[in-house]
Structure formats: structure tokens, C-alpha cells
Scaffold this active site. Structure first.
Site, PDB file in Angstrom:
ATOM      1  N   GLY A 115      30.309   0.173 -46.726  1.00 19.87           N
ATOM      2  CA  GLY A 115      29.419  -0.253 -47.799  1.00 19.87           C
ATOM      3  C   GLY A 115      30.023  -0.067 -49.167  1.00 19.87           C
ATOM      4  O   GLY A 115      29.378   0.437 -50.090  1.00 19.87           O
ATOM      5  N   TYR A 174      12.809   4.905 -43.590  1.00 20.20           N
ATOM      6  CA  TYR A 174      14.025   5.350 -44.276  1.00 20.20           C
ATOM      7  C   TYR A 174      14.215   6.852 -44.076  1.00 20.20           C
ATOM      8  O   TYR A 174      15.340   7.320 -43.837  1.00 20.20           O
ATOM      9  CB  TYR A 174      13.927   5.020 -45.761  1.00 20.20           C
ATOM     10  CG  TYR A 174      15.199   5.299 -46.526  1.00 20.20           C
ATOM     11  CD1 TYR A 174      16.345   4.540 -46.306  1.00 20.20           C
ATOM     12  CD2 TYR A 174      15.256   6.315 -47.482  1.00 20.20           C
ATOM     13  CE1 TYR A 174      17.516   4.782 -47.010  1.00 20.20           C
ATOM     14  CE2 TYR A 174      16.417   6.564 -48.190  1.00 20.20           C
ATOM     15  CZ  TYR A 174      17.548   5.798 -47.946  1.00 20.20           C
ATOM     16  OH  TYR A 174      18.698   6.042 -48.642  1.00 20.20           O
TER      17      TYR A 174
END
Length: 287
Positions: A13, A156
Site C-alpha cells: 500500500g 474495521y
């Protein structure tokens, strides 16, 4: 940052935000940095902007076949693996293998990647978690979150709690294998990035961007805990975050984790379940 000449670092990422800032710092310190990214064109743009010795390789953490391809193509020494990539806020979205997108990407993807690359790793693995882990629960009866509706914080939080439990169990297994490789965790505090805003209502995005400008630290500051965890002499399973109030911003330091994130029984159970879900086992042969 110490000099990193001659060292190879993989950052997942790494096209934007904290990941790009992390990769840039390693590159400027002299490391050869591999940007492991889903969008290789964005990766090339990011690599050109950071300069130094960089390389872009395709990796989709939401696709186990992509993870296997990335690992199978790796034939070199790998000093440091930075498990940075993450997604947030994609209600109902799934990975290509049918897992909840957040749990599948943030935890299972990095679980598989780490173990497949582990035979090449010489120094350490740093996994980026979050203070949101404190709101998380591991729903062993519904890890993919397909059986009921769930909120953003719940999904999350589960994925970030899983990150810390993974770090804990990985370190236990590395120690059991008499390996010198260390597993550590970090979190960036409140950093101004686009995490969680993709696909959201324009008003929500505008509010998040305003809050970021007013209260958040930069991505460069958010990367400091990861860089600290990757380059300082720390015990395995250490957790590094900002030293400011609420761990939202500040200089990197050792921080605490919730009791749930320190539970060895849960960490072992999650590891065993993750092995079954991914088909990937511990990267070192302990027989």
C-alpha cells in the site's frame, strides 16, 4: 533514520498516505524499496516522486492468488516487510475469495503474504495496526461478517485487533523456531489520509478532510512509528505509536494495547483459523 544502504524493504500500500511516506523515508535512507501495490501505474508515479532505488510489483491483498504469485516471484533476500496496506468503510464488500473486504485485506491478506515471504526475511516484519483495535472483537462465529449487518467501527476494529493478535502469535512462533526475525506492530495515530473516504458521500468526505486539516498530523509524521519499529532495537511483539495524548499524534514511542489484543489463547485460535481460511501455514518448517 539510520543508513539503510544495501537493505531491501517491501512496503504494501505504498502509493499514497502513510505507506508512500514510509517508502519514501526508506528510499531516502538508501534502501532498495519495493512498492507492493494493486495499481502499478499509481505505484510507478509514486516511485518516481520518491526517487532513490525503487521497484514496483503488483500485489492485490484482496486476492489470495495475487498474493501467491507475488511471493512465488520473490527470489531475493528481504530485510524488512512492512504490512501497511489497509481498507476501511466498505460495507458488504468482499475480497475475491469471499471474505469481508476489511478483514480479508487488512488481516488475512497480510497473514498469507507474511508467511509466504517469511523464508526470505532476515530482520523483521512490521504490521500497521490502529487504535481502533480497542473497539474490535474477533467474531469467530462470523469472521467474514456475512451473517448480519455491521458498522464501520465494528468491521474495521475487528481487522485491526486481528493485526495485533497476528503480531503476537507470529512472534511466539518465530521464537519457538529459534529465528532471529522479529514481529512488531505500529500505528500512525490520527493522520491526514484518504483511508475510509473512498466511495463515501461527498459531505462525509468534506467533513473528514476538514477534520484532517484541523487536527490530524501529516502522513510523514504518521509514518514515524512504523519507521521506528522497523529500524530500532526493540523486543519482538513491541507496539509503537505516537506519544501524544490519546496517541493521536506525536513522536514514536512504545504504547500499550488492549487486553483483548494481548490474549494468547485468542491469538493462537485466530492463527489456526487464518491458516484454514487462506491455506497458508507458518512460513518456517519447525519439524
Amino acid at each position: 533514520m539510520p543508513a539503510m544502504d544495501g537493505r531491501t524493504v517491501v512496503v504494501t500500500g505504498a502509493t499514497s498516505g502513510v505507506g508512500a511516506a514510509t517508502a519514501t523515508a526508506f528510499s531516502h535512507a538508501g534502501a532498495h524499496v519495493v512498492l507492493a501495490v494493486r495499481d502499478t501505474q499509481r505505484g510507478q508515479n509514486a516511485a518516481c516522486a520518491m526517487g532513490g532505488s525503487t521497484e514496483v510489483r503488483e500485489l492485490d491483498l484482496a486476492d489470495l492468488s495475487s498474493i501467491r504469485s507475488f511471493a512465488q516471484s520473490w527470489n531475493d533476500r528481504l530485510d524488512i516487510l512492512i504490512n501497511n496496506a489497509g481498507v476501511a468503510g466498505h460495507r458488504g464488500a468482499q475480497t475475491k475469495d469471499g471474505f469481508d473486504l476489511q478483514f480479508g485485506t487488512n488481516h488475512l491478506g497480510h497473514f498469507a503474504l507474511t508467511n509466504l515471504l517469511l523464508p526470505h526475511v532476515t530482520d523483521r516484519v512490521v504490521t500497521v495496526a490502529s487504535g481502533a483495535h480497542k473497539a474490535g472483537e474477533i467474531h469467530f462465529d462470523d469472521l467474514t461478517l456475512n451473517k448480519r449487518r455491521y458498522g464501520f467501527a465494528e468491521a474495521y476494529g475487528q481487522s485491526k485487533l486481528a493485526n495485533l493478535l497476528f503480531v503476537l502469535e507470529l512472534q511466539r512462533r518465530l521464537r519457538g523456531a529459534d529465528s532471529s526475525v522479529r514481529s512488531l506492530a505500529s500505528h500512525p495515530g490520527y493522520s491526514a489520509t484518504s483511508l475510509g473516504t473512498q466511495g463515501q458521500h461527498k459531505a462525509l468526505v468534506a467533513a473528514a478532510n476538514l477534520a484532517g486539516r484541523l487536527f490530524a498530523q501529516t502522513s510523514e509524521h504518521g509514518a514515524l512509528p512504523t519507521l521506528f519499529a522497523a529500524t530500532h532495537d526493540l523486543p519482538g511483539a513491541s507496539y509503537i505509536g505516537p506519544d501524544g495524548r490519546g496517541e493521536l499524534r506525536g513522536s514514536p514511542t512504545l504504547v500499550g494495547r488492549s487486553a483483548k489484543a494481548s490474549d494468547l489463547t485468542t491469538s493462537r485460535r485466530l492463527w489456526e483459523v487464518s491458516e484454514r481460511l487462506t491455506g497458508v501455514s507458518f512460513g518456517f518448517d519447525t519439524d
